[in-house]
Design a protein around this motif. Structure first.
Motif, mmCIF file in Angstrom:
data_model
loop_
_atom_site.group_PDB
_atom_site.id
_atom_site.type_symbol
_atom_site.label_atom_id
_atom_site.label_comp_id
_atom_site.label_asym_id
_atom_site.label_seq_id
_atom_site.Cartn_x
_atom_site.Cartn_y
_atom_site.Cartn_z
ATOM 1 N N PRO A 137 140.829 -1.629 6.917
ATOM 2 C CA PRO A 137 140.682 0.040 6.943
ATOM 3 C C PRO A 137 139.782 0.241 7.872
ATOM 4 O O PRO A 137 138.767 -0.725 8.356
ATOM 5 C CB PRO A 137 140.203 0.184 5.375
ATOM 6 N N THR A 138 139.866 1.459 8.315
ATOM 7 C CA THR A 138 138.674 1.858 9.091
ATOM 8 C C THR A 138 137.176 1.822 8.490
ATOM 9 O O THR A 138 137.344 1.967 7.155
ATOM 10 C CB THR A 138 139.108 3.317 9.815
ATOM 11 N N GLN B 225 135.453 4.512 8.019
ATOM 12 C CA GLN B 225 135.425 5.663 7.358
ATOM 13 C C GLN B 225 136.245 5.298 6.126
ATOM 14 O O GLN B 225 135.809 6.109 5.023
ATOM 15 C CB GLN B 225 135.963 6.825 8.008
ATOM 16 N N ARG B 226 137.451 4.852 5.944
ATOM 17 C CA ARG B 226 137.932 4.648 4.565
ATOM 18 C C ARG B 226 137.478 3.372 3.905
ATOM 19 O O ARG B 226 137.615 3.278 2.690
ATOM 20 C CB ARG B 226 139.630 4.045 4.925
ATOM 21 N N ASP B 227 136.810 2.346 4.662
ATOM 22 C CA ASP B 227 136.389 1.074 4.065
ATOM 23 C C ASP B 227 134.998 1.555 2.949
ATOM 24 O O ASP B 227 134.985 1.070 1.958
ATOM 25 C CB ASP B 227 135.996 0.065 4.789
ATOM 26 N N PRO C 279 133.606 4.863 2.594
ATOM 27 C CA PRO C 279 133.442 6.403 2.833
ATOM 28 C C PRO C 279 132.062 6.951 2.012
ATOM 29 O O PRO C 279 131.688 6.365 1.055
ATOM 30 C CB PRO C 279 134.781 6.952 2.069
ATOM 31 N N GLN D 145 144.171 5.055 -4.783
ATOM 32 C CA GLN D 145 144.089 4.433 -3.606
ATOM 33 C C GLN D 145 143.782 2.956 -3.708
ATOM 34 O O GLN D 145 144.354 2.211 -2.958
ATOM 35 C CB GLN D 145 142.776 4.968 -2.626
#
Length: 89
Positions: free
Chosen positions: A5-6, A8-10, A12, A30
């Motif tokens: 994941p990016t 930002q997604r990993d 947040p 998610q």
């Protein structure tokens, strides 16, 4: 297979005081989706693929996947302890 994941997604940003029930439910969904996708990908791996060394590590894919399961189990145990202690979740 899924990629990492990016950032930002990993990781947040989360403010527990501002998190809504809806946001928590979205995070849980998610996570469940990521687990289903990983399981589907792993089911397709051959024995040779499980025994193959991870490109950037010194151990095989099968050991990496064992670690994924152990990691999730560890955090599940932490959640169980927090629930037992009566902490907010």
């Amino acid at each position: 297979m899924l990629g990492d994941p990016t950032p930002q997604r990993d990781w947040p940003p989360v403010s527990l005081s501002d998190a809504t029930r809806e946001q928590w439910q979205d995070a849980i969904e998610q996570l469940a989706t990521a687990h289903r996708l990983l399981a589907a990908d792993v089911r397709e791996l051959s024995d040779a693929a499980l025994d193959a060394k991870v490109k950037t590590l010194d151990y095989p894919v099968g050991i990496l996947l064992d670690g994924v399961v152990e990691h999730g189990t560890y955090h599940g145990g932490q959640i169980a302890l927090l629930k037992r202690a009566g902490g907010p979740l």
